[in-house]
Design a protein around this motif. Sequence first.
Motif, PDB file in Angstrom:
ATOM      1  N   PRO A  96     -21.282  -1.441  22.180  1.00 41.44           N
ATOM      2  CA  PRO A  96     -21.704  -1.855  20.719  1.00 41.44           C
ATOM      3  C   PRO A  96     -23.017  -0.985  20.331  1.00 41.44           C
ATOM      4  CG  PRO A  96     -21.432  -3.787  22.295  1.00 41.44           C
ATOM      5  CD  PRO A  96     -21.388  -2.543  23.272  1.00 41.44           C
ATOM      6  N   ILE A  97     -22.785  -0.555  19.215  1.00 44.29           N
ATOM      7  CA  ILE A  97     -23.963   0.148  18.732  1.00 44.29           C
ATOM      8  C   ILE A  97     -24.415  -0.453  17.221  1.00 44.29           C
ATOM      9  CG2 ILE A  97     -23.331   2.213  19.737  1.00 44.29           C
ATOM     10  CD1 ILE A  97     -22.298   3.314  17.075  1.00 44.29           C
ATOM     11  N   ALA A  98     -25.800  -0.144  17.035  1.00 46.60           N
ATOM     12  CA  ALA A  98     -26.058  -0.656  15.638  1.00 46.60           C
ATOM     13  C   ALA A  98     -25.359   0.395  14.584  1.00 46.60           C
ATOM     14  CB  ALA A  98     -27.480  -0.546  15.682  1.00 46.60           C
ATOM     15  N   SER A  99     -25.302  -0.191  13.377  1.00 49.87           N
ATOM     16  CA  SER A  99     -24.573   0.582  12.241  1.00 49.87           C
ATOM     17  C   SER A  99     -25.384   1.608  11.788  1.00 49.87           C
ATOM     18  CB  SER A  99     -24.291  -0.482  10.987  1.00 49.87           C
ATOM     19  OG  SER A  99     -23.496   0.243  10.044  1.00 49.87           O
ATOM     20  N   PRO A 100     -24.733   2.945  11.744  1.00 46.33           N
ATOM     21  CA  PRO A 100     -25.661   3.951  11.189  1.00 46.33           C
ATOM     22  C   PRO A 100     -25.404   4.032   9.636  1.00 46.33           C
ATOM     23  CG  PRO A 100     -23.424   4.776  12.056  1.00 46.33           C
ATOM     24  CD  PRO A 100     -23.497   3.247  12.285  1.00 46.33           C
ATOM     25  N   MET A 101     -24.777   3.082   9.157  1.00 47.08           N
ATOM     26  CA  MET A 101     -24.584   3.546   7.855  1.00 47.08           C
ATOM     27  C   MET A 101     -25.670   3.364   6.794  1.00 47.08           C
ATOM     28  SD  MET A 101     -21.697   4.635   7.745  1.00 47.08           S
ATOM     29  CE  MET A 101     -21.323   4.892   5.866  1.00 47.08           C
ATOM     30  N   PRO A 102     -26.806   2.321   7.093  1.00 54.45           N
ATOM     31  CA  PRO A 102     -27.808   2.375   6.197  1.00 54.45           C
ATOM     32  C   PRO A 102     -28.478   3.727   6.143  1.00 54.45           C
ATOM     33  CG  PRO A 102     -27.619   0.372   7.638  1.00 54.45           C
ATOM     34  CD  PRO A 102     -26.606   1.187   7.970  1.00 54.45           C
ATOM     35  N   LEU A 103     -28.665   4.419   7.631  1.00 60.55           N
ATOM     36  CA  LEU A 103     -29.373   5.524   7.714  1.00 60.55           C
ATOM     37  C   LEU A 103     -28.574   6.679   6.779  1.00 60.55           C
ATOM     38  CD1 LEU A 103     -31.326   7.729   8.624  1.00 60.55           C
ATOM     39  CD2 LEU A 103     -30.043   7.847  10.460  1.00 60.55           C
ATOM     40  N   VAL A 136     -25.295  10.379  11.840  1.00 60.76           N
ATOM     41  CA  VAL A 136     -24.612   9.225  11.284  1.00 60.76           C
ATOM     42  C   VAL A 136     -23.133   9.657  11.312  1.00 60.76           C
ATOM     43  CG1 VAL A 136     -24.015   7.802   9.036  1.00 60.76           C
ATOM     44  CG2 VAL A 136     -26.364   8.557   9.714  1.00 60.76           C
ATOM     45  N   SER A 137     -22.552  10.560  11.221  1.00 57.25           N
ATOM     46  CA  SER A 137     -21.029  10.691  11.358  1.00 57.25           C
ATOM     47  C   SER A 137     -20.611  10.811  13.005  1.00 57.25           C
ATOM     48  CB  SER A 137     -20.724  12.122  10.773  1.00 57.25           C
ATOM     49  OG  SER A 137     -19.518  12.696  10.859  1.00 57.25           O
ATOM     50  N   ILE A 138     -21.469  11.283  13.751  1.00 55.42           N
ATOM     51  CA  ILE A 138     -21.033  11.261  15.164  1.00 55.42           C
ATOM     52  C   ILE A 138     -20.809   9.824  15.532  1.00 55.42           C
ATOM     53  CG2 ILE A 138     -21.972  11.619  17.607  1.00 55.42           C
ATOM     54  CD1 ILE A 138     -23.123  14.291  16.179  1.00 55.42           C
ATOM     55  N   LEU A 139     -22.027   9.048  15.133  1.00 50.42           N
ATOM     56  CA  LEU A 139     -22.279   7.417  15.716  1.00 50.42           C
ATOM     57  C   LEU A 139     -21.153   6.859  15.087  1.00 50.42           C
ATOM     58  CD1 LEU A 139     -26.123   6.845  15.216  1.00 50.42           C
ATOM     59  CD2 LEU A 139     -24.871   7.332  17.414  1.00 50.42           C
ATOM     60  N   ALA A 140     -20.738   7.169  13.767  1.00 46.88           N
ATOM     61  CA  ALA A 140     -19.442   6.482  13.106  1.00 46.88           C
ATOM     62  C   ALA A 140     -18.042   6.689  13.780  1.00 46.88           C
ATOM     63  CB  ALA A 140     -19.561   6.686  11.601  1.00 46.88           C
ATOM     64  N   PHE A 141     -18.101   7.917  14.471  1.00 50.14           N
ATOM     65  CA  PHE A 141     -16.794   8.071  14.944  1.00 50.14           C
ATOM     66  C   PHE A 141     -16.780   7.467  16.357  1.00 50.14           C
ATOM     67  CE2 PHE A 141     -16.389  12.356  12.752  1.00 50.14           C
ATOM     68  CZ  PHE A 141     -14.886  12.127  12.343  1.00 50.14           C
ATOM     69  N   GLY A 142     -18.066   7.209  17.069  1.00 47.02           N
ATOM     70  CA  GLY A 142     -17.988   6.381  18.201  1.00 47.02           C
ATOM     71  C   GLY A 142     -17.910   5.117  17.833  1.00 47.02           C
ATOM     72  N   ALA A 143     -18.119   4.472  16.507  1.00 41.75           N
ATOM     73  CA  ALA A 143     -17.959   3.125  16.488  1.00 41.75           C
ATOM     74  C   ALA A 143     -16.562   2.904  15.716  1.00 41.75           C
ATOM     75  CB  ALA A 143     -18.988   2.687  15.167  1.00 41.75           C
ATOM     76  N   ARG A 144     -15.552   3.988  15.880  1.00 48.22           N
ATOM     77  CA  ARG A 144     -14.375   3.988  15.304  1.00 48.22           C
ATOM     78  C   ARG A 144     -14.042   3.454  14.073  1.00 48.22           C
ATOM     79  NH1 ARG A 144     -11.044  -0.161  18.322  1.00 48.22           N
ATOM     80  NH2 ARG A 144     -12.801  -1.296  18.059  1.00 48.22           N
ATOM     81  N   ASP A 145     -14.795   4.226  13.183  1.00 50.69           N
ATOM     82  CA  ASP A 145     -14.950   4.004  11.576  1.00 50.69           C
ATOM     83  C   ASP A 145     -14.585   5.465  10.942  1.00 50.69           C
ATOM     84  OD1 ASP A 145     -14.920   3.590   8.790  1.00 50.69           O
ATOM     85  OD2 ASP A 145     -16.783   2.099   9.121  1.00 50.69           O
ATOM     86  N   VAL A 146     -13.342   5.653  10.923  1.00 55.84           N
ATOM     87  CA  VAL A 146     -12.998   7.001  10.724  1.00 55.84           C
ATOM     88  C   VAL A 146     -13.364   7.457   9.033  1.00 55.84           C
ATOM     89  CG1 VAL A 146     -10.635   6.802  10.144  1.00 55.84           C
ATOM     90  CG2 VAL A 146     -11.208   9.147  10.899  1.00 55.84           C
ATOM     91  N   ILE A 147     -13.392   6.605   8.350  1.00 55.11           N
ATOM     92  CA  ILE A 147     -13.598   6.638   6.937  1.00 55.11           C
ATOM     93  C   ILE A 147     -15.070   7.009   6.967  1.00 55.11           C
ATOM     94  CG2 ILE A 147     -13.832   5.744   4.581  1.00 55.11           C
ATOM     95  CD1 ILE A 147     -11.334   4.035   5.345  1.00 55.11           C
TER      96      ILE A 147
END
Length: 242
Positions: A37-44, A86-97
């Motif tokens: 589990p990771i913190a959401s990178p989207m606010p950044l 942010v993109s790298i972390l989002a890929f790790g969180a399985r959010d491709v969009i």
Amino acid sequence: MTAVTNEERLVRDPDPTVAGTGAEPYLHAMTRVNLRPIASPMPLGFFTVAISSTVAGSLQLGLIDSAHRQAVALTLFSAFVLQLLVSILAFGARDVIAATLMGGFAGAWLANGLVTASGSHGGAQVLGVMNLVFTVFAALMASVARPKKVLWLLLVIAVPRYFVAGLHGVSGVTWLGYVAGALGLLLAAVAMYAAYALMLEELRGKEVLWIGRSGPVLDAMHSGLAGELHRLEQQAGVRRTL
């Protein structure tokens, strides 16, 4: 002579073709997939879009003198680094969009920063073409981002913003630059709202400001662990091929 069960055959020879049709349940029992589990990178990511769009829009509107273009370009380099992260972390969180969108923004900031800083001949026209292509990218992303309403709204504004910026770069018409700058500030305002809304949601564990999730995105926020792991074996990073 004793009968050999499917489980015993699978232990002796782990090849599923040898184990027969009963192998699948035992493979599931033997397999472990570790999720971190990771913190959401989207606010950044949204805050970076807001800050960089404000700086770029201010330059287009003339609020920042054109003599300071190189300083503006240097600020865009930091946007590239942050959005790539942010993109790298989002890929790790399985959010491709989200990962694809933030990666696209990272590339756009890098290109804008490099061309603006170097003052290359014909740079405005080249950036104009890139912005027109980015418009298509943003429109395609918007078509699949509807379940994430706040992200979809950001893209709805990004499409005309980059389209007008592209026309300005290709044609050189002055007033188009002002329109692109104004749309950039509007984009920054929506991105700032999205970042703040997501931060509040992370801190309080519930939606405080409107985010507008729907469909499978809303279900993912309320489903249990079993629901989130459904069909995990068919997702990227688990299956054998992308």
